[in-house]
Design a protein around this motif. Structure first.
Motif, mmCIF file in Angstrom:
data_model
loop_
_atom_site.group_PDB
_atom_site.id
_atom_site.type_symbol
_atom_site.label_atom_id
_atom_site.label_comp_id
_atom_site.label_asym_id
_atom_site.label_seq_id
_atom_site.Cartn_x
_atom_site.Cartn_y
_atom_site.Cartn_z
ATOM 1 N N THR A 164 0.850 -1.190 0.000
ATOM 2 C CA THR A 164 0.000 0.000 0.000
ATOM 3 C C THR A 164 0.882 1.236 0.000
ATOM 4 O O THR A 164 2.000 1.213 0.514
ATOM 5 C CB THR A 164 -0.952 0.013 1.213
ATOM 6 N N ASP A 189 0.856 5.788 0.115
ATOM 7 C CA ASP A 189 0.122 7.034 0.338
ATOM 8 C C ASP A 189 1.052 8.207 0.122
ATOM 9 O O ASP A 189 2.169 8.215 0.609
ATOM 10 C CB ASP A 189 -0.405 7.094 1.776
ATOM 11 N N ASN A 213 -0.433 4.282 6.712
ATOM 12 C CA ASN A 213 -0.179 3.132 5.833
ATOM 13 C C ASN A 213 -0.251 1.813 6.596
ATOM 14 O O ASN A 213 -0.747 0.820 6.075
ATOM 15 C CB ASN A 213 1.187 3.273 5.168
ATOM 16 N N ASP A 251 -3.777 0.706 6.752
ATOM 17 C CA ASP A 251 -4.292 0.011 5.555
ATOM 18 C C ASP A 251 -3.907 -1.465 5.560
ATOM 19 O O ASP A 251 -4.693 -2.318 5.134
ATOM 20 C CB ASP A 251 -3.751 0.668 4.282
ATOM 21 N N ASN A 274 -12.482 -2.510 6.899
ATOM 22 C CA ASN A 274 -11.934 -1.281 6.326
ATOM 23 C C ASN A 274 -11.322 -0.484 7.452
ATOM 24 O O ASN A 274 -11.805 -0.556 8.586
ATOM 25 C CB ASN A 274 -13.069 -0.430 5.731
ATOM 26 N N ASP A 275 -10.282 0.282 7.167
ATOM 27 C CA ASP A 275 -9.894 1.254 8.183
ATOM 28 C C ASP A 275 -10.705 2.522 7.929
ATOM 29 O O ASP A 275 -11.159 2.781 6.810
ATOM 30 C CB ASP A 275 -8.373 1.498 8.234
ATOM 31 N N SER A 329 -10.754 5.922 7.359
ATOM 32 C CA SER A 329 -9.945 7.094 7.030
ATOM 33 C C SER A 329 -10.808 8.228 6.497
ATOM 34 O O SER A 329 -10.418 9.385 6.563
ATOM 35 C CB SER A 329 -8.863 6.727 6.018
ATOM 36 N N GLU A 389 -16.933 4.447 4.705
ATOM 37 C CA GLU A 389 -16.345 3.096 4.843
ATOM 38 C C GLU A 389 -17.419 2.006 4.771
ATOM 39 O O GLU A 389 -17.212 0.980 4.130
ATOM 40 C CB GLU A 389 -15.564 2.964 6.152
ATOM 41 N N TYR A 424 -8.708 6.465 11.639
ATOM 42 C CA TYR A 424 -7.852 5.272 11.588
ATOM 43 C C TYR A 424 -8.238 4.216 12.608
ATOM 44 O O TYR A 424 -7.400 3.475 13.107
ATOM 45 C CB TYR A 424 -6.355 5.634 11.644
#
Ligand code: ADP
Ligand code: MG
Length: 331
Positions: free
Chosen positions: A48, A50, A76, A79, A218-219, A221, A227, A274
């Motif tokens: 992942t 970012d 990150n 994720d 899912n996180d 964010s 989400e 998060y």
């Protein structure tokens, strides 16, 4: 001293120390043309990345270099956790204005090294270039997950519970406090501001939940609304989220009215908490609830048939569509 006096190679030498926390998984870290890694046999690889751009994603008048470094890695790791995986290595590319003090970059890396140490992650490489306008940071994380623990967005089934970790909305309100400025006057503000500047990703919890029966994850964010929409769409299911169940901190409830918003609004549409949202069968959740995973768990809703849509149920039982209205870069 400024970066232009130190030079690229001396800077990389400074960065290089204390970057390897798990020796066994690295053949070569910083210092060759490419890093050489030793993946765990049988695991799937997760990747992942970012990109963080000054004035778009962070503001150096409100965030310290250390905080920025910690958060850039943290988002990150979040994720990777949301895939049910364990983070292993990071690669960091930076574009830096040449007038920046060397101490700034050292402190940025100290923040990154701190969270890497906390979770046993190695910094194995990167790239360093100069930037004519502002700082740009790109973090890539490599992680691993055993195939049966992989958490796809598409794994939710009708009848499962929707569960979140922690409390939601704190970070978005923390950002409003930072933008407004004089947040130090309010005794409830510090934890909100901290949750924005130095969020604590659920790095250990993601893989734990995956072994304990979560079916999709899912996180958070971009706000809970966004989400759960992603999970519902990918899984071809509907959802009912009960507003009265969403966990809100007392600090958020105290601060939200200052901005003419409700705490619930921050939880649904604010960004960068998060925390994790996941689905799990009710009987599996009963078992999970008996385990200490180091985070508060709250059931906020249930998975329904797709034809029922994605609904928010208010305290009085009235429902409305729960639309994904999180942050979107090109709007
Ligand atoms: P190359 O010219 O082969 O790309 P570099 O001189 O850019 O090599 O980098 C030398 C080494 O330092 C490489 O191992 C690279 O991954 C690492 N490195 C460069 N910049 C960074 C950085 N900002 N953070 C971490 N590692 C870095
Ligand atoms: Mg290079």
């Amino acid at each position: 001293m400024q970066l232009e006096q130190l030079g690229e190679f001396a800077l990389i030498d400074l960065i290089k120390k204390d970057t390897i926390n798990k020796v066994d998984s690295v053949e070569i870290g910083i210092g060759d043309d490419a890093a050489v890694l030793k993946p765990t046999p049988g695991s799937l690889q997760l990747v992942t990345t970012d990109m963080l751009v000054e004035k778009v994603h962070f503001d150096l008048s409100t965030s310290s270099a250390w905080q920025l470094g910690y958060k850039a890695i943290g988002v990150n790791l979040s994720d990777i956790a949301a895939m049910g995986g364990v983070p292993k290595h990071v690669v960091i590319a930076i574009a830096v204005p040449k007038h920046l003090p060397v101490d700034f970059v050292v402190s940025l890396y100290d923040g990154m090294k701190e969270i890497c140490r906390e979770f046993g992650v190695n910094i194995v490489g990167g790239d360093t270039v100069s930037s004519p306008h502002g700082l740009v940071l790109n973090v890539t994380v490599l992680g691993e997950v055993e195939p049966e623990q992989l958490q796809r967005r598409s794994g939710a089934s009708v009848g499962e519970l929707v569960v979140v970790t922690g409390t939601l909305g704190d970070s978005g309100c923390g950002l409003d406090l930072l933008i407004q400025g004089d947040w130090q006057r309010h005794n409830f503000a510090a934890p909100l501001v901290t949750s924005h500047l130095v969020p604590k990703p659920q790095v250990l919890q993601g893989p734990m939940l995956a072994t304990l029966g979560s079916t999709s994850m899912n996180d958070i964010s971009d706000g809970l609304a966004s989400e759960v929409n992603e999970i519902a769409h990918a899984s071809h299911v509907g959802m009912r989220i009960y507003s009265s169940l969403i966990p809100l901190s007392t600090q958020l409830q105290a601060a939200a009215p200052m901005f003419g918003k409700t705490a619930l609004h921050y939880a649904l549409y604010g960004g960068e908490d998060y925390q994790l949202v996941f689905t799990i069968a009710p009987e599996q959740f009963k078992l999970l609830a008996q385990v200490d995973i180091g985070a508060r768990l709250t059931v906020v809703g249930e998975v329904t048939d797709q034809s029922q849509g994605i609904r928010l149920v208010a305290e009085d039982g009235q429902t409305c569509a729960l639309e994904a209205k999180g942050y979107n870069h090109f709007r």
